[in-house]
Motif scaffolding. Sequence first.
Motif, PDB file in Angstrom:
ATOM      1  N   ILE A  68       2.774   0.923 -55.811  1.00 46.37           N
ATOM      2  CA  ILE A  68       1.841  -0.180 -55.995  1.00 46.37           C
ATOM      3  C   ILE A  68       2.435  -1.400 -56.090  1.00 46.37           C
ATOM      4  N   HIS A  69       1.972  -2.157 -55.452  1.00 45.54           N
ATOM      5  CA  HIS A  69       2.467  -3.870 -55.376  1.00 45.54           C
ATOM      6  C   HIS A  69       1.665  -4.576 -56.247  1.00 45.54           C
ATOM      7  N   PHE A  70       2.438  -5.348 -57.087  1.00 47.21           N
ATOM      8  CA  PHE A  70       1.888  -6.411 -58.077  1.00 47.21           C
ATOM      9  C   PHE A  70       2.214  -7.853 -57.672  1.00 47.21           C
ATOM     10  N   ASN A  71       1.226  -8.597 -57.944  1.00 50.27           N
ATOM     11  CA  ASN A  71       1.585 -10.294 -57.681  1.00 50.27           C
ATOM     12  C   ASN A  71       1.635 -11.000 -58.925  1.00 50.27           C
ATOM     13  N   GLY A  72       2.417 -11.803 -59.289  1.00 46.63           N
ATOM     14  CA  GLY A  72       2.424 -12.578 -60.523  1.00 46.63           C
ATOM     15  C   GLY A  72       2.437 -14.166 -60.164  1.00 46.63           C
ATOM     16  N   SER A  73       2.090 -14.961 -61.128  1.00 42.45           N
ATOM     17  CA  SER A  73       2.327 -16.437 -61.226  1.00 42.45           C
ATOM     18  C   SER A  73       3.158 -16.901 -62.314  1.00 42.45           C
ATOM     19  N   GLN A  74       3.925 -17.910 -62.243  1.00 43.57           N
ATOM     20  CA  GLN A  74       4.626 -18.625 -63.300  1.00 43.57           C
ATOM     21  C   GLN A  74       3.943 -19.933 -63.567  1.00 43.57           C
ATOM     22  N   THR A  75       4.083 -20.463 -64.796  1.00 41.27           N
ATOM     23  CA  THR A  75       3.603 -21.686 -65.129  1.00 41.27           C
ATOM     24  C   THR A  75       4.970 -22.351 -65.494  1.00 41.27           C
ATOM     25  N   ILE A  76       5.509 -23.480 -64.797  1.00 37.63           N
ATOM     26  CA  ILE A  76       6.784 -24.044 -64.804  1.00 37.63           C
ATOM     27  C   ILE A  76       6.515 -25.568 -65.609  1.00 37.63           C
ATOM     28  N   ASP A  77       7.231 -25.838 -66.565  1.00 30.46           N
ATOM     29  CA  ASP A  77       7.257 -27.169 -67.095  1.00 30.46           C
ATOM     30  C   ASP A  77       8.139 -27.894 -66.313  1.00 30.46           C
ATOM     31  N   ASN A  78       7.510 -29.081 -65.710  1.00 27.62           N
ATOM     32  CA  ASN A  78       7.957 -29.825 -64.640  1.00 27.62           C
ATOM     33  C   ASN A  78       9.233 -30.717 -65.050  1.00 27.62           C
ATOM     34  N   ASN A 102       5.147 -19.748 -68.820  1.00 30.33           N
ATOM     35  CA  ASN A 102       4.145 -18.447 -68.780  1.00 30.33           C
ATOM     36  C   ASN A 102       4.254 -17.777 -67.478  1.00 30.33           C
ATOM     37  N   THR A 103       4.150 -16.504 -67.663  1.00 29.49           N
ATOM     38  CA  THR A 103       4.046 -15.512 -66.575  1.00 29.49           C
ATOM     39  C   THR A 103       2.711 -14.588 -66.488  1.00 29.49           C
ATOM     40  N   THR A 104       1.943 -14.788 -65.404  1.00 16.43           N
ATOM     41  CA  THR A 104       0.855 -13.563 -65.475  1.00 16.43           C
ATOM     42  C   THR A 104       1.058 -12.754 -64.278  1.00 16.43           C
ATOM     43  N   TRP A 105       0.634 -11.514 -64.545  1.00 10.67           N
ATOM     44  CA  TRP A 105       0.742 -10.560 -63.475  1.00 10.67           C
ATOM     45  C   TRP A 105      -0.746  -9.865 -63.178  1.00 10.67           C
ATOM     46  N   ASP A 106      -0.868  -9.262 -62.012  1.00 16.86           N
ATOM     47  CA  ASP A 106      -2.075  -8.619 -61.701  1.00 16.86           C
ATOM     48  C   ASP A 106      -2.350  -7.512 -62.818  1.00 16.86           C
ATOM     49  N   ALA A 107      -3.423  -7.254 -62.878  1.00 19.16           N
ATOM     50  CA  ALA A 107      -4.126  -6.351 -64.001  1.00 19.16           C
ATOM     51  C   ALA A 107      -3.730  -5.081 -63.525  1.00 19.16           C
ATOM     52  N   ASN A 108      -3.556  -4.125 -64.539  1.00 14.68           N
ATOM     53  CA  ASN A 108      -3.089  -2.888 -64.340  1.00 14.68           C
ATOM     54  C   ASN A 108      -3.737  -2.152 -63.059  1.00 14.68           C
ATOM     55  N   LYS A 109      -3.035  -1.355 -62.524  1.00 11.40           N
ATOM     56  CA  LYS A 109      -3.666  -0.772 -61.410  1.00 11.40           C
ATOM     57  C   LYS A 109      -3.678   1.019 -61.158  1.00 11.40           C
ATOM     58  N   ASP A 110      -4.002   1.684 -60.309  1.00 11.94           N
ATOM     59  CA  ASP A 110      -4.289   3.090 -60.265  1.00 11.94           C
ATOM     60  C   ASP A 110      -3.439   3.483 -59.114  1.00 11.94           C
ATOM     61  N   PHE A 111      -2.624   4.744 -59.083  1.00 13.98           N
ATOM     62  CA  PHE A 111      -2.211   4.958 -57.945  1.00 13.98           C
ATOM     63  C   PHE A 111      -3.336   5.960 -57.405  1.00 13.98           C
ATOM     64  N   LYS A 112      -3.475   6.197 -56.046  1.00 18.03           N
ATOM     65  CA  LYS A 112      -4.346   6.987 -55.482  1.00 18.03           C
ATOM     66  C   LYS A 112      -4.108   8.471 -55.956  1.00 18.03           C
ATOM     67  N   ASP A 113      -5.145   9.302 -56.331  1.00 11.91           N
ATOM     68  CA  ASP A 113      -5.130  10.709 -56.554  1.00 11.91           C
ATOM     69  C   ASP A 113      -4.360  11.495 -55.448  1.00 11.91           C
TER      70      ASP A 113
END
Length: 198
Positions: A24-34, A41-52
């Motif tokens: 399962i691939h997850f994407n995330g994004s970071q908030t950076i103080d310029n 802060n870092t946010t990631w995709d919500a939890n995911k399920d593997f295919k049965d």
Amino acid sequence: DVNRTINYTMSDGSKAPAQVKDSIHFNGSQTIDNVTKAVTNTTWDANKDFKDVTSPAVKGYTPDRTVVSDKDIAHDHADIVENVVYTPEIQKLDVVYHDDTNNTDLKKDKISGDSNSVASTKDGKPYTTGSRIDDYKNKGYELVSDSTGGKPLTFDSDSSVDQHFVVHLKHGTSTNPVSKDVNRTINYTMSDGSKAPA
């Protein structure tokens, strides 16, 4: 990524289905103080399920799990290793000893055991027809045919159909010399009552 490996093994050491790998691939994004360039802060995709994944069917064997299911996996979950173990199903066979002369069954041996295993006697030795055939020969029977070929029997992997074998025997015969005498007596008489020949 979170990787998953599904391993299949057979409890009797026979060939198992191929390993399955997925992820399962997850994407995330970071908030950076310029100004400070620090990640605030870092946010990631919500939890995911593997295919049965349905455990592959293997004739004569039963998996301890019919479906491998992994749900609600977070981005930082450790890689997953799942193990599915197959155990042999119980198979049945019988061997009939048949008297062809009288068209009757003399004996039926019923044996059960694991798929693809060698059929064994109660003492654990491989079952063969030899000793029982010898017993019948000692009682006067003759062997006609043996569908086992006299070899140890191996259970198949088809639980829906039992295996059947037949040993055909007939009554042996023997020839004893016999003799019988037939006697003949010739009597001589004289019609006039005089002395006849001996």
